[in-house]
Design a protein around this motif. Structure first.
Motif, PDB file in Angstrom:
ATOM      1  N   ASP A  35       0.833  -1.202   0.000  1.00 21.67           N
ATOM      2  CA  ASP A  35       0.000   0.000   0.000  1.00 21.67           C
ATOM      3  C   ASP A  35       0.868   1.252   0.000  1.00 21.67           C
ATOM      4  OD1 ASP A  35      -2.707   1.189   0.228  1.00 21.67           O
ATOM      5  OD2 ASP A  35      -1.894   1.934   2.142  1.00 21.67           O
ATOM      6  N   LYS A  56     -12.527   7.441 -12.155  1.00 23.34           N
ATOM      7  CA  LYS A  56     -13.502   7.376 -11.049  1.00 23.34           C
ATOM      8  C   LYS A  56     -14.705   8.258 -11.328  1.00 23.34           C
ATOM      9  CE  LYS A  56     -13.898   8.354  -6.118  1.00 23.34           C
ATOM     10  NZ  LYS A  56     -13.195   8.826  -4.904  1.00 23.34           N
ATOM     11  N   LEU A  67     -17.310   4.854  -9.130  1.00 27.05           N
ATOM     12  CA  LEU A  67     -16.407   3.793  -8.621  1.00 27.05           C
ATOM     13  C   LEU A  67     -16.001   4.090  -7.188  1.00 27.05           C
ATOM     14  CD1 LEU A  67     -13.965   3.102 -11.592  1.00 27.05           C
ATOM     15  CD2 LEU A  67     -15.525   1.469 -10.552  1.00 27.05           C
ATOM     16  N   TRP A  68     -15.839   3.007  -6.463  1.00 26.11           N
ATOM     17  CA  TRP A  68     -15.386   3.126  -5.072  1.00 26.11           C
ATOM     18  C   TRP A  68     -13.948   3.645  -5.062  1.00 26.11           C
ATOM     19  CZ3 TRP A  68     -14.817  -1.477  -1.180  1.00 26.11           C
ATOM     20  CH2 TRP A  68     -15.011  -1.001   0.136  1.00 26.11           C
ATOM     21  N   SER A  69     -13.521   4.121  -3.932  1.00 21.00           N
ATOM     22  CA  SER A  69     -12.137   4.588  -3.794  1.00 21.00           C
ATOM     23  C   SER A  69     -11.177   3.466  -4.187  1.00 21.00           C
ATOM     24  CB  SER A  69     -11.884   5.024  -2.343  1.00 21.00           C
ATOM     25  OG  SER A  69     -10.503   5.222  -2.137  1.00 21.00           O
ATOM     26  N   TRP A  70     -10.134   3.820  -4.961  1.00 18.13           N
ATOM     27  CA  TRP A  70      -9.208   2.777  -5.428  1.00 18.13           C
ATOM     28  C   TRP A  70      -8.480   2.125  -4.258  1.00 18.13           C
ATOM     29  CZ3 TRP A  70      -4.079   2.635  -4.393  1.00 18.13           C
ATOM     30  CH2 TRP A  70      -3.463   3.806  -3.928  1.00 18.13           C
ATOM     31  N   GLN A  71      -8.263   2.906  -3.183  1.00 19.63           N
ATOM     32  CA  GLN A  71      -7.598   2.321  -2.015  1.00 19.63           C
ATOM     33  C   GLN A  71      -8.458   1.218  -1.399  1.00 19.63           C
ATOM     34  OE1 GLN A  71      -8.027   5.627  -2.442  1.00 19.63           O
ATOM     35  NE2 GLN A  71      -6.171   6.792  -1.857  1.00 19.63           N
ATOM     36  N   ASN A  72      -9.756   1.545  -1.246  1.00 22.23           N
ATOM     37  CA  ASN A  72     -10.652   0.544  -0.654  1.00 22.23           C
ATOM     38  C   ASN A  72     -10.788  -0.688  -1.558  1.00 22.23           C
ATOM     39  OD1 ASN A  72     -11.113   2.210   1.529  1.00 22.23           O
ATOM     40  ND2 ASN A  72     -12.944   3.165   0.606  1.00 22.23           N
ATOM     41  N   THR A  73     -10.882  -0.439  -2.865  1.00 20.55           N
ATOM     42  CA  THR A  73     -10.964  -1.561  -3.808  1.00 20.55           C
ATOM     43  C   THR A  73      -9.723  -2.444  -3.705  1.00 20.55           C
ATOM     44  OG1 THR A  73     -12.282  -0.212  -5.315  1.00 20.55           O
ATOM     45  CG2 THR A  73     -11.247  -2.198  -6.227  1.00 20.55           C
ATOM     46  N   PHE A  74      -8.580  -1.799  -3.650  1.00 21.77           N
ATOM     47  CA  PHE A  74      -7.325  -2.539  -3.557  1.00 21.77           C
ATOM     48  C   PHE A  74      -7.247  -3.326  -2.241  1.00 21.77           C
ATOM     49  CE2 PHE A  74      -2.768  -2.787  -2.572  1.00 21.77           C
ATOM     50  CZ  PHE A  74      -2.347  -3.521  -3.675  1.00 21.77           C
ATOM     51  N   VAL A  76      -9.780  -4.533  -0.522  1.00 20.70           N
ATOM     52  CA  VAL A  76     -10.683  -5.689  -0.603  1.00 20.70           C
ATOM     53  C   VAL A  76     -10.016  -6.831  -1.375  1.00 20.70           C
ATOM     54  CG1 VAL A  76     -12.845  -6.538  -1.583  1.00 20.70           C
ATOM     55  CG2 VAL A  76     -12.791  -4.367  -0.347  1.00 20.70           C
ATOM     56  N   ILE A  77      -9.380  -6.454  -2.512  1.00 22.60           N
ATOM     57  CA  ILE A  77      -8.709  -7.484  -3.315  1.00 22.60           C
ATOM     58  C   ILE A  77      -7.603  -8.148  -2.524  1.00 22.60           C
ATOM     59  CG2 ILE A  77      -7.279  -7.851  -5.359  1.00 22.60           C
ATOM     60  CD1 ILE A  77      -8.884  -5.619  -6.723  1.00 22.60           C
TER      61      ILE A  77
END
Length: 382
Positions: A35, A56, A67-74, A76-77
């Motif tokens: 991160d 986004k 789109l959701w925040s890229w940080q949150n998406t990342f 979750v993945i």
């Protein structure tokens, strides 16, 4: 018996828990590092940051949601990936523990506990190994039991032969001793000679049956196959017992279906089978009035031969042992009936040589010896 899964010890459970904790800590550190690296990369590259912002804002879903925040998406993945890694690490360690249990069971078996089987089950290919081990254990136990049975059979054979030889031999020596000493009066001398001769005949019969039994058990013996007309053979066999059967008030009934039924068999040996079964019926079929000799064609490959009498039934316990050598239905081992206890064993051996099988059924009405033989033993696979 229902098999259960491997039961972990308290130490193994602690080991598994520690494995999970260490894996989670390492994954968190890895996630944090990744991160930080990604954030630094985006901050240092404005075109990349603008591209993410543009994506986004322009990509929308139903209801105008972006789109959701890229940080949150990342995150979750990475979280899903972490769960997969955690599961893989724990299941891998659990399988190692299962293997450890299997190895421990193998060491226990190797220490001499050859009848021990692995009682738990697993869901991996290791189960095939466990099944193979259990099959090997079962084969080993069977081999050990067979070896013990052979040893016991040898001891029993020696004991039985010694008994059956010693009993008439003692009588022969005793009566010949009386004749030799001259103490027997002339009136008894002939009686003593007759008894000694009868006992000698019993010994001869035993020796003959023993020789035939051991010969039939030999792997080198071969059948002398020839076409055998069943009805003609049964008539000849019954004629040989006609006088004895008449004295006991027994009549013979012969049936073959079809009348000209012919099979490939060893005539001499099959006649011996019928001689043994008929002699057995005459000696032990108490109160019998009829002996049936029946042959039926079952199909194009098999024939059924039956020897049955309506005399006294054979006890159920005796039916299980009736083909064992030296076994007699009567509780004592006297030989007043003239039997050696080998007749039915010889009969079964001859039937086995023809690749057939023999069974005995008995009730209050009929005692039946049923033989199933192939029409031609040469066409039967061993």
């Amino acid at each position: 018996m229902k098999k259960e899964r491997v039961k972990l010890t308290a130490t193994e459970k602690s080991e598994l828990f520690a494995e999970g904790v260490i894996t989670v800590v390492l994954l968190l550190l890895l996630n944090l590092s990744v991160d930080i690296l990604i954030n630094l990369t985006i901050l240092q590259n404005k075109s990349l940051a603008n591209g993410i912002y543009f994506l986004k804002k322009t990509v929308t879903f139903a209801g105008g949601r972006h789109l959701w925040s890229w940080q949150n998406t990342f995150l979750v993945i990475m979280g899903l990936g972490d769960l997969l890694v955690l599961y893989w690490r724990l299941i891998r360690r659990y399988h190692q523990m299962q293997l450890r249990h299997v190895i421990s069971e193998l060491h226990y078996i190797a220490q001499g506990h050859f009848d021990h089987t692995i009682s738990f089950k697993v869901k991996t290919d290791l189960q095939k190994v466990i099944d193979s081990i259990n099959s090997l254990v079962a084969s080993t136990v069977n081999a050990i039991n067979e070896e013990k049975a052979i040893e016991n059979s040898k001891d029993e054979l020696i004991s039985n032969v010694s008994h059956d030889i010693r009993t008439p031999l003692t009588s022969i020596i005793g009566y010949l001793g009386l004749l030799k000493s001259g103490v027997a009066n002339p009136a008894d001398q002939q009686k003593y000679l007759n008894i000694a001769y009868m006992k000698a005949e019993q010994m001869k019969s035993l020796a003959h049956d023993l020789l035939e039994y051991t010969t039939l058990k030999s792997t080198n013996i071969k059948l002398q196959l020839a076409p055998l007309h069943i009805y003609s053979m049964l008539e000849q066999v019954a004629a040989g017992f006609e006088f004895e059967a008449h004295e006991k008030g027994i009549t013979f009934n012969i049936e073959t279906r079809p009348k000209d039924l012919t099979i490939q068999a060893d005539p001499e040996k099959l006649v011996r089978v019928y001689n043994n079964l008929i002699a057995n019926a005459l000696k032990y079929g108490t109160d019998a009035t009829q002996i049936n000799l029946i042959a039926n064609l079952v199909n194009n490959n098999e024939v059924e031969l039956r020897v049955e009498n309506n005399g006294a039934a054979i006890p159920a316990d005796s039916l299980k042992k009736i083909f064992e050598r030296f076994y007699r239905v009567e509780p004592s081992r006297n030989t007043q009936t003239g039997g050696t206890g080998l007749g039915l064993s010889i009969t079964k051996s001859i039937v086995d040589l023809h690749h057939g099988k023999i069974v005995c059924e008995s009730n209050d009405k009929w005692t039946r010896f049923i033989i199933y033989l192939p029409l031609n033993p040469k066409n039967t696979k061993n």
